[in-house]
Design a protein around this motif. Structure first.
Motif, PDB file in Angstrom:
ATOM      1  N   LEU A 195       0.838  -1.205   0.000  1.00 33.55           N
ATOM      2  CA  LEU A 195       0.000   0.000   0.000  1.00 33.55           C
ATOM      3  C   LEU A 195       0.876   1.259   0.000  1.00 33.55           C
ATOM      4  CD1 LEU A 195      -2.963   0.939   0.231  1.00 33.55           C
ATOM      5  CD2 LEU A 195      -2.608   1.170   2.654  1.00 33.55           C
ATOM      6  N   MET A 196       1.943   1.234   0.816  1.00 35.27           N
ATOM      7  CA  MET A 196       2.840   2.391   0.875  1.00 35.27           C
ATOM      8  C   MET A 196       3.451   2.632  -0.508  1.00 35.27           C
ATOM      9  SD  MET A 196       2.527   3.201   4.047  1.00 35.27           S
ATOM     10  CE  MET A 196       3.734   4.441   4.379  1.00 35.27           C
ATOM     11  N   LYS A 197       3.746   1.532  -1.184  1.00 33.32           N
ATOM     12  CA  LYS A 197       4.367   1.663  -2.505  1.00 33.32           C
ATOM     13  C   LYS A 197       3.380   2.298  -3.487  1.00 33.32           C
ATOM     14  CE  LYS A 197       6.918  -1.033  -5.878  1.00 33.32           C
ATOM     15  NZ  LYS A 197       7.248  -2.372  -6.333  1.00 33.32           N
ATOM     16  N   LEU A 198       2.120   1.827  -3.409  1.00 33.32           N
ATOM     17  CA  LEU A 198       1.077   2.410  -4.268  1.00 33.32           C
ATOM     18  C   LEU A 198       1.013   3.926  -4.064  1.00 33.32           C
ATOM     19  CD1 LEU A 198      -2.136   0.186  -4.127  1.00 33.32           C
ATOM     20  CD2 LEU A 198      -0.806   0.825  -6.120  1.00 33.32           C
ATOM     21  N   GLY A 199       1.016   4.309  -2.781  1.00 27.94           N
ATOM     22  CA  GLY A 199       0.916   5.745  -2.474  1.00 27.94           C
ATOM     23  C   GLY A 199       2.110   6.495  -3.016  1.00 27.94           C
ATOM     24  N   TYR A 200       3.283   5.873  -2.891  1.00 34.58           N
ATOM     25  CA  TYR A 200       4.508   6.536  -3.334  1.00 34.58           C
ATOM     26  C   TYR A 200       4.502   6.740  -4.843  1.00 34.58           C
ATOM     27  CZ  TYR A 200       9.429   7.696  -3.742  1.00 34.58           C
ATOM     28  OH  TYR A 200      10.599   8.344  -4.006  1.00 34.58           O
ATOM     29  N   GLN A 201       3.833   5.785  -5.553  1.00 35.75           N
ATOM     30  CA  GLN A 201       3.804   5.903  -7.026  1.00 35.75           C
ATOM     31  C   GLN A 201       2.591   6.710  -7.496  1.00 35.75           C
ATOM     32  OE1 GLN A 201       3.611   1.743  -7.806  1.00 35.75           O
ATOM     33  NE2 GLN A 201       5.822   1.449  -7.760  1.00 35.75           N
ATOM     34  N   TRP A 202       1.953   7.434  -6.592  1.00 30.70           N
ATOM     35  CA  TRP A 202       0.754   8.239  -6.907  1.00 30.70           C
ATOM     36  C   TRP A 202      -0.386   7.370  -7.448  1.00 30.70           C
ATOM     37  CZ3 TRP A 202       2.216  12.475  -4.700  1.00 30.70           C
ATOM     38  CH2 TRP A 202       3.452  13.051  -4.925  1.00 30.70           C
ATOM     39  N   LYS A 203      -0.491   6.129  -6.974  1.00 33.82           N
ATOM     40  CA  LYS A 203      -1.562   5.283  -7.533  1.00 33.82           C
ATOM     41  C   LYS A 203      -2.730   5.108  -6.567  1.00 33.82           C
ATOM     42  CE  LYS A 203       1.315   2.610 -10.689  1.00 33.82           C
ATOM     43  NZ  LYS A 203       2.043   1.342 -10.843  1.00 33.82           N
ATOM     44  N   LEU A 204      -2.692   5.824  -5.457  1.00 30.34           N
ATOM     45  CA  LEU A 204      -3.809   5.709  -4.500  1.00 30.34           C
ATOM     46  C   LEU A 204      -4.847   6.753  -4.866  1.00 30.34           C
ATOM     47  CD1 LEU A 204      -2.495   5.269  -0.857  1.00 30.34           C
ATOM     48  CD2 LEU A 204      -3.976   3.766  -2.130  1.00 30.34           C
ATOM     49  N   SER A1069       0.656   8.958   3.116  1.00 33.23           N
ATOM     50  CA  SER A1069      -0.177   9.474   4.191  1.00 33.23           C
ATOM     51  C   SER A1069      -1.095  10.576   3.678  1.00 33.23           C
ATOM     52  CB  SER A1069       0.724  10.020   5.288  1.00 33.23           C
ATOM     53  OG  SER A1069       0.020  10.907   6.086  1.00 33.23           O
ATOM     54  N   ARG A1070      -0.537  11.439   2.828  1.00 35.44           N
ATOM     55  CA  ARG A1070      -1.337  12.548   2.304  1.00 35.44           C
ATOM     56  C   ARG A1070      -2.513  12.020   1.494  1.00 35.44           C
ATOM     57  NH1 ARG A1070       3.115  15.803   0.522  1.00 35.44           N
ATOM     58  NH2 ARG A1070       2.982  14.503  -1.321  1.00 35.44           N
ATOM     59  N   GLU A1071      -2.209  11.042   0.625  1.00 33.55           N
ATOM     60  CA  GLU A1071      -3.291  10.491  -0.210  1.00 33.55           C
ATOM     61  C   GLU A1071      -4.356   9.826   0.661  1.00 33.55           C
ATOM     62  OE1 GLU A1071      -3.457  11.215  -3.449  1.00 33.55           O
ATOM     63  OE2 GLU A1071      -1.677  12.334  -2.919  1.00 33.55           O
ATOM     64  N   LEU A1072      -3.892   9.099   1.692  1.00 33.97           N
ATOM     65  CA  LEU A1072      -4.857   8.394   2.546  1.00 33.97           C
ATOM     66  C   LEU A1072      -5.736   9.387   3.304  1.00 33.97           C
ATOM     67  CD1 LEU A1072      -2.641   5.499   3.924  1.00 33.97           C
ATOM     68  CD2 LEU A1072      -4.591   5.293   2.403  1.00 33.97           C
ATOM     69  N   LYS A1073      -5.114  10.475   3.771  1.00 33.47           N
ATOM     70  CA  LYS A1073      -5.915  11.478   4.496  1.00 33.47           C
ATOM     71  C   LYS A1073      -6.937  12.096   3.546  1.00 33.47           C
ATOM     72  CE  LYS A1073      -3.982  11.785   8.686  1.00 33.47           C
ATOM     73  NZ  LYS A1073      -2.584  12.147   8.791  1.00 33.47           N
ATOM     74  N   ARG A1074      -6.488  12.347   2.314  1.00 31.93           N
ATOM     75  CA  ARG A1074      -7.426  12.954   1.359  1.00 31.93           C
ATOM     76  C   ARG A1074      -8.568  11.997   1.066  1.00 31.93           C
ATOM     77  NH1 ARG A1074      -3.101  15.935  -2.457  1.00 31.93           N
ATOM     78  NH2 ARG A1074      -2.977  17.853  -1.287  1.00 31.93           N
ATOM     79  N   ARG A1119     -12.173   2.173   6.183  1.00 32.48           N
ATOM     80  CA  ARG A1119     -11.017   1.564   5.501  1.00 32.48           C
ATOM     81  C   ARG A1119      -9.907   2.584   5.331  1.00 32.48           C
ATOM     82  NH1 ARG A1119     -13.310  -1.369   0.216  1.00 32.48           N
ATOM     83  NH2 ARG A1119     -11.184  -1.259  -0.537  1.00 32.48           N
ATOM     84  N   CYS A1120     -10.301   3.763   4.859  1.00 37.67           N
ATOM     85  CA  CYS A1120      -9.285   4.808   4.625  1.00 37.67           C
ATOM     86  C   CYS A1120      -8.683   5.269   5.948  1.00 37.67           C
ATOM     87  CB  CYS A1120      -9.905   5.989   3.900  1.00 37.67           C
ATOM     88  SG  CYS A1120     -10.559   5.505   2.317  1.00 37.67           S
TER      89      CYS A1120
END
Length: 1463
Positions: A195-204, A1069-1074, A1119-1120
């Protein structure tokens, strides 16, 4: 132990494990510590991996994989080979064993590792057994989650009913979080890596990209547990049959006795939310205390071992092995402590999620079940607040609870350790610290009081804002923006005043606690020296570390208590809501059939009221006056068509509410046939959901094409659906904002019809439609598709009631007369009707285009809009723009911002210098001690005194800077909050109408409530912490590097690691918060939608489906939230490990320096005492930075509105006279207008002139552009071409406010805002009471108003206290008050009975005799006496002449409309 080590290494038992021998690392230490330990760890990890079955079908082979496997085996072989020379060479036994042990473990490790790599290619599990016993045992210290279940876990869950988005197949979903992972993976959150990797690649990008919740946290499961406990608790208080609990079914049997009400109320009071939460989650929650306890105890290992280590360095007598053991102890203590504390917060967050799910769904479930009358005690906004603010306060208590017991415990231990260090001297410092607690309590109380006040003002402001947004059209028509903006700003000023008090008190608190450690340590050291003791480096640094630990519990305690009190307040608020009386249908309806006839409804001797008996005497009328409904005898046969007539406010709608069980029954019997089935209900104010037209009609039922077509045709919706851009898949806005009144009414009717119920209650669905359509609805729907059902129709359009089987005439809450239409109609009707059968036949033949009513402006707009109306809320991608920070900086003011940063720097600089001085004191004293063991020269104490004086001086300066900074910061952030709100409000008030039509109210409100709360309160709080952390970390690095320059070597790689970890984390973290924010709005929107449509949902028995929908939305959001929380833990454990590395490195370097005799114990102590806090600082820095970033999203969102909203033109090119337009001449010249660029023209070259004082009626079919004329006249939309002249002045050149305030309009939707009747009639307060009374008299409202309590009586939210007809009359009164020369009326009296309508029309004629009046009409009789009639068709003028001429002219459109109206 030492003997075993000595035997193995062949050394002496005094120093069994020498670290440094002849200037190099000892061989034994090298083999055991640097060879065996890492290999054991690698072996354990590999074995763990081998022991964890995987459900995926093998991993992909990465390049270089085989090379790694081969290398592992080669290494294993080489190490085995290494054992041979060791055994052959003739050494004594010990070292041989040592070599065998070291090489053997290494060989087995690489073998295991090689097998683990092969395992990744699905090799045999049995290879695991080859690992040595040692590896095997260690791998079982890290056991694996329940093995056999795990093998099939993923597959079995996919068959389980997962709460996931209905639209997503389970295979596309992400895996389930955490379940079935190995212990190692759980400790270090390895399962989060994908999941962290997804976020890092802007895929979340969507909530679906986030992993599913672990099984135990899934909303459905948690709620079931919770409700089961609720039921048990309720059953304890009451026998289960009588329980009316959260889960009581909506339908049940009973004899209609009303004493069940009392018993149910008793039950509900008995069940306490807290006790249910305790029973459901208590065990799991309290057991976490053990983790907390262990973590707290381990945190004390640091200062103690630090003490031993500095002692070891000072004495130079102890063997090296002791030093090594202390260093290893520091490592082990900090490592284990970190793990336990991290697991504790992770587990607590899981419990918090469960509590949140339970409370939110309990509130939702309660709202569905509670009676409308008791629900009216709370506004929608308040209940949404229960769900958001109160729930989060309650949930945060979970964190506070464990602090409540652990803080005193930590405090006691710290005191004991301090006593060990400095004896009784600690009491001086303690007394000082304890003095601050009562002061803090007083401040905390003041803060609490101010906070409550502030929230009250905030609620009022948000409520005002809600009204402003829901009535934005009317406010713009009347040019009341200034008035509302003043009211909102007044509320905001009060709110900010309280906020200011809070922030300044906060600053005092911050100051007291920041200054405390310095002052306390000074007091302790002075006392200690005065008592004749000698200060040593050991004492100073251990005491400093302990004072630091002492301050923390003292500091947090007031806040923990505050949190607990806040939670208590919120719990009581929620409890009060949950204790409201449920709708008790068992007590309400009688189930025995009272008479032999097959009746559908039978009501006998029943009294109903909107307000409970006990309240009527005391309270203000809450809703619909205090109309009492008394029904002596009402029998409705099955299949009967019953009409209900009566003047405005006579109790027609109340009768329907009494049948559906929404009123309070005070006696008598109500019997309804087929109660379980529910009713087909179409309410007077149609309730439309924020979804597609089709979903609105289906309302959760299966799509049946044949039935659907029939219903759409019967409700005259076919044409509308063709006009709409996506047909029945077009989304309608919030509350159906994109539809006209008539369309809303017909969609609501279609929904009721599609449900196929036996009993239909229709509350004036004909009011908002024109004659042609009303006729169609009667023939095809009420007398057509529903002909075999029981129908009750309330309406003012009596011409349609001739076919009814019977009519009821109501007045003042009673049925005055009932009988066949022929008897009743003459009592009501006032309009004589002329019939002309032949003409009607011809007209019908012409009228192949099925007539329909007006589509309001918005509908025309949407009809031309090619896409779904509501744009998805935009979720900004990627990092925050620099502009956002700049905006905040500028809002605060550059000078102010700079001075805040400067004061921070000064404060931070003066803090370490105090510690450096202490170091000098200690450095000065300890060498004297070692050299002159005989006696200390007297000048030593003089120096100590001198140093302590300087120390005190610097400490004083530090506290000055601290207070300066605290107040500056508070002032700066409040200033920023003020500026941001001001700009936001100004911009929104001036936005175009189109913006409000395409943006849901909830979304704009979000900016004004939660985003602003963030800017006011949360952002400054976190920003403060972030800045303090940042400066603190810088100071710490400077000191440590000064004390131990070699540590720089360790810092560099760790800094790189730190930077990369935080970068990796922050993106995700930013994507998840959004995502969390984006999934939160639907919960609230759905909830407010549910509350506003409660009567329809309950009548049609859809409560369960709505509950499930709420659960789905909640699950998405949880979930988020879960992913976002876990990401923080993922980061935390990694940072903790960096901290552990720093501490271990310092200890290691210190020992090496000690061996080389380079070290200065004082400096090492200083470095280590700082290093102990490095972990907290590191994680604090990132989490506060990330949270600051998240909070800055609120600034970004407000900024987006402040800069991007389309605004109405504000320029004013012509100065007009004060009495303009003095004549009332209106000219349209070739006017062309489109709703948005790229859409077809809604007005296409319209030209006509209305002469001063002329009365013009405007008619036309759906979408012909009637209402658009008014929008153009009021410049709600700007023209594409052409001109509109008023008294010869081009309206484009006049300022908007001036233009709109000089015209008057009565809009179609009656809009009232909460406040008194006086405020609603005359918000600016320009009129006298006499004028107001006169106007009310003319609108036939005088009696109603007097009954309510005069001009100053409150109207409630959206004018609840009045019926819809009365609201329309109030709007008419408003228009009568304006002295405008031009009046526009848009179907002003649709919900008014004909008699009142006649009187009102007469009033308009008298009052506006010399004024120009334009009227859009559905009831054509209202415009038959106008001077001319304007017939619109397809955005053009089709006919314009006197009604008499047009009605005689053969084939004219007007004639056709007239005759279809008289059928």
């Amino acid at each position: 132990m030492e003997d075993i080590l000595a035997g193995l290494c062949g050394t002496s038992p005094e120093d069994p494990l020498p670290v440094w021998v002849h200037g190099r690392v000892g061989h034994c230490f090298n083999q055991l510590a640097l060879n065996v330990v890492p290999h054991v760890i690698l072996a354990a990890v590999s074995a763990c991996f081998l022991g964890t079955p995987r459900s995926s079908s093998g991993m992909s082979h990465r390049p270089g994989w085989r090379c790694r496997i081969a290398t592992s085996f080669v290494l294993a072989g080489l190490l085995f080979a290494d054992i041979i020379p060791a055994t052959i060479s003739q050494q004594e036994v010990g070292p041989v064993y040592l070599e065998v042990l070291a090489s053997g473990i290494a060989a087995l490790t690489w073998l295991t590792h090689g097998l683990a790599l092969i395992m990744l290619c699905r090799f045999i599990i049995l290879c695991l057994q080859l690992a040595s016993l040692l590896t095997y045992v260690i791998s079982y210290l890290l056991p694996v989650a329940d093995r056999h279940r795990f093998l099939s876990i993923n597959s079995s869950w996919q068959q389980d009913q997962l709460i996931s988005d209905p639209g997503i197949s389970v295979s596309d979903q992400q895996g389930v979080a955490e379940d079935g992972e190995s212990w190692l993976s759980r400790f270090f959150y390895a399962w989060m890596n994908p999941l962290m990797k997804l976020g890092y690649q802007w895929k979340l990008n969507q909530p679906q990209d986030v992993c599913l919740l672990p099984r135990k946290l899934q909303a459905a499961r948690v709620c079931d547990q919770f409700y089961a406990c609720w039921q048990k608790k309720a059953a304890v208080h009451q026998v289960e049959e009588e329980t009316v609990s959260l889960t009581s079914p909506i339908i049940a049997g009973g004899d209609g006795s009303s004493d069940a009400l009392a018993s149910s109320h008793h039950t509900q009071e008995a069940v306490q939310l807290l006790s249910v939460l305790h029973a459901t989650f208590g065990l799991r929650f309290y057991s976490l205390g053990l983790l907390k306890l262990a973590g707290s105890l381990l945190s004390f290992s640091g200062p103690l071992l630090l003490n031993l280590l500095v002692n070891f360095m000072e004495s130079r007598q102890e063997p090296l092995s002791h030093g090594v053991l202390y260093a290893l102890g520091l490592f082990a203590g900090s490592f284990l402590g970190a793990l336990l504390r991290n697991q504790f917060s992770y587990e607590v967050q899981k419990v918090m999620l469960m509590v949140r799910a339970a409370v939110i769904s309990a509130i939702y479930r309660k709202a569905l079940r509670v009676g409308c009358t008791s629900l009216s005690h709370f506004t929608v906004g308040e209940i949404v607040n229960f769900m958001s603010t109160d729930t989060s306060r309650l949930v945060n208590f979970c964190l506070s609870f464990h602090e409540v017991w652990s803080l005193p415990f930590q405090f006691a231990i710290t005191l004991y350790l301090l006593y060990q260090q400095v004896g009784v001297a600690f009491l001086g410092g303690l007394a000082l610290a304890l003095l601050l607690v009562p002061i803090n309590k007083v401040i905390a109380n003041r803060i609490m009081m101010s906070n409550t006040e502030m929230l009250k003002h905030k609620d009022t402001r948000v409520k005002l804002m809600t009204e402003f947004l829901s009535g934005i059209r009317v406010i713009k028509f009347y040019a009341w923006e200034e008035h509302f903006s003043t009211r909102i700003n007044a509320c905001r000023a009060k709110e900010l005043q309280k906020l200011r008090a809070i922030k300044y008190l906060d600053a005092v608190c911050v100051y007291l606690w920041a200054a405390l450690p310095v002052v306390v340590s000074i007091v302790i050291f002075i006392t200690y020296v005065l008592m004749g003791h000698q200060l040593t480096a050991t004492k100073v640094f251990t005491a400093l570390a302990l004072v630091g630990m002492l301050i923390l519990p003292l500091n947090s305690f007031p806040w923990v208590l505050n949190g607990t009190l806040e939670a208590k307040v919120s719990l009581d608020r929620i409890q009060r809501f949950l204790e409201l009386v449920d709708q008790d249908l068992e007590a309400y309806y009688a189930l025995g059939r009272p008479s032999g006839t097959p009746s559908a409804i039978d009501i006998r001797g029943a009294d109903f009221s909107w307000v409970p008996v006990k309240e009527e005497s005391t309270s203000q009328p809450l809703s619909t006056g205090t109309l009492q409904l008394h029904i002596e005898n009402l029998l409705v046969r099955k299949g009967m068509f019953l009409g209900v007539v009566g003047k405005v406010g006579s109790g027609k709608s109340s009768l329907l509410a009494a049948i559906t069980g929404e009123l309070i029954k005070q006696g008598g019997q109500v019997h309804i046939c087929d109660l379980e089935q529910g009713f087909g209900l179409a309410t007077q104010e149609p309730w439309i959901q924020f979804t597609t037209v089709r979903e609105n009609i289906l309302f959760g039922r299966q799509y049946d094409a044949r039935l659907y077509e029939e219903v759409v045709e019967a409700c005259a919706l076919s044409e509308d659906l063709n006009v709409l851009p996506a047909g029945d898949q077009t989304e309608v806005g919030e509350n159906g904002v994109t539809l006209s009144g008539g369309q809303k009414a017909r969609i609501a009717l279609a929904r009721a019809v599609y449900q196929e119920k036996e009993l239909y209650l229709l509350d004036d669905p004909l009011a908002a439609v024109d004659a042609d359509v009303a006729n169609h609805l009667m023939q095809k729907c009420i007398l057509g598709i529903l002909q075999h059902k029981t129908r009750i129709l309330c309406t003012h359009r009596t011409e349609f009631l001739e076919k009814a089987d019977a009519l009821l005439l109501m007045d003042n809450g009673r049925i005055i007369k009932s009988g066949p239409p022929a008897d009743i109609l003459p009592l009501v009707e006032t309009v004589p009707k002329f019939k002309d059968a032949n003409k009607r036949q011809n007209v019908k033949a012409d009228s192949d285009e099925q007539g329909q009513e007006v589509i309001e402006t918005e509908a025309e707009e949407s009809s031309q809009d090619k896409c779904l109306l509501q744009k998805e809320e935009e979720k900004k991608e990627g990092a925050l723009d620099f502009q956002v920070y700049k905006a905040y900086w500028l809002a605060m003011g550059s000078c102010l911002a700079l001075s805040i940063l400067l004061s921070l720097l000064l404060m931070q600089a003066s803090l370490p210098s105090t510690k450096l001085l202490l170091f000098s004191v200690a450095g000065l004293v300890s060498p004297i001690q070692t050299l002159n063991t005989a006696s200390v020269p007297s000048n030593g104490s003089v120096d100590v005194n001198f140093y302590l004086t300087v120390y005190g001086g610097i400490a004083g300066a530090n506290s000055l800077f601290t207070i300066f900074r605290a107040f500056l910061f508070a002032y700066g952030t409040i200033r920023a909050a003020t500026v941001i709100h001001k700009r936001l409000l100004q911009r929104v008030i001036k936005a175009t109408v189109t913006f409000f039509d395409t943006t849901p109210t909830g979304r704009i409100l979000n900016r004004f409530s939660s985003d602003l709360y963030c800017v006011d309160d949360s952002l400054p709080f976190i920003l403060n912490i972030f800045l303090a952390n940042m400066y603190g970390l810088l100071g710490l690095l400077v000191i440590i590097t000064y004390g131990l320059p070699w540590i720089g070597l360790v810092f560099l790689p760790l800094a790189v690691l730190y930077f990369s970890i935080q970068r990796y984390y922050r993106r995700t973290s930013r994507e998840l918060k959004r995502l969390y924010s984006v999934t939160l709005s639907p919960i609230y929107t759905h909830f407010s939608e549910t509350v506003s449509g409660l009567s329809s949902i309950r009548a049609m028995r859809a409560t369960q489906r709505f509950e499930l929908e709420n659960q789905l939305r909640l699950e998405q959001n949880q979930r988020c939230l879960f992913a976002s929380n876990t990401a923080m833990q993922w980061l935390d454990i990694r940072l903790q490990m960096i901290g552990v590395a720093v501490i271990t490195a310092i200890a290691g370097i210190a020992i090496i320096q000690h061996q080389k005799q380079l070290g200065n114990p004082g400096l090492v102590g200083l470095a280590l005492s700082y290093a102990l806090s490095v972990t907290n600082l590191l994680s604090g820095l990132i989490s506060s930075f990330t949270t600051t970033e998240t909070m800055m999203v609120s600034v970004e969102r407000t900024e987006e509105y402040t800069t991007d909203i389309p605004m109405e033109p504000q320029d004013k090119l012509v100065q007009v006279a004060a009495d303009w337009p003095s004549q009332g001449l209106v000219e349209f010249q070739q006017v062309v207008l489109a709703y948005r660029t790229g859409l077809p023209n809604a007005l296409d070259g319209v030209s006509f002139t209305v002469y001063p004082g002329e009365k013009v009626g405007i008619v036309g079919r759906t979408g012909s552009g009637k209402s658009t004329l008014f929008l153009a006249l009021f410049r709600m939309l700007e023209l594409k071409a052409g001109h509109i002249l008023l008294d010869g002045v081009d309206s484009r050149l006049v300022g908007l406010e001036e233009l709109r305030s000089r015209l008057a309009i009565i809009p179609q939707d009656p809009f009232l805002f909460s406040g008194s009747i006086r405020e609603n009639l005359d918000p600016q307060g320009k009129r006298t009471d006499a004028e107001l009374h006169e106007v009310l008299e003319q609108c036939h409202l005088r009696d109603a108003v007097t009954q309510m309590g005069g001009l100053d009586s409150e109207l409630g939210e959206r004018g609840k206290s009045l019926s819809v007809g009365q609201r329309q009359l109030v709007c008419l009164a408003r228009a009568l008050l304006t002295q405008a020369k031009v009046l526009c009326i848009d179907e002003a009296t649709a919900s008014v009975d004909q008699k009142t309508d006649q009187l009102v029309q007469q009033t308009i004629r008298q009052r506006f005799a010399d004024k120009t009046v334009l009227t859009i009409a559905h009831r054509l009789n209202t415009i038959l006496d106008s001077d001319r009639v304007l017939v619109m068709q397809a955005g053009r003028v089709a006919e314009l002449d006197s009604p008499a001429y047009l009605s005689k002219k053969d084939g004219s459109l007007f004639q056709r409309l007239l005759h279809s109206g008289q059928q």
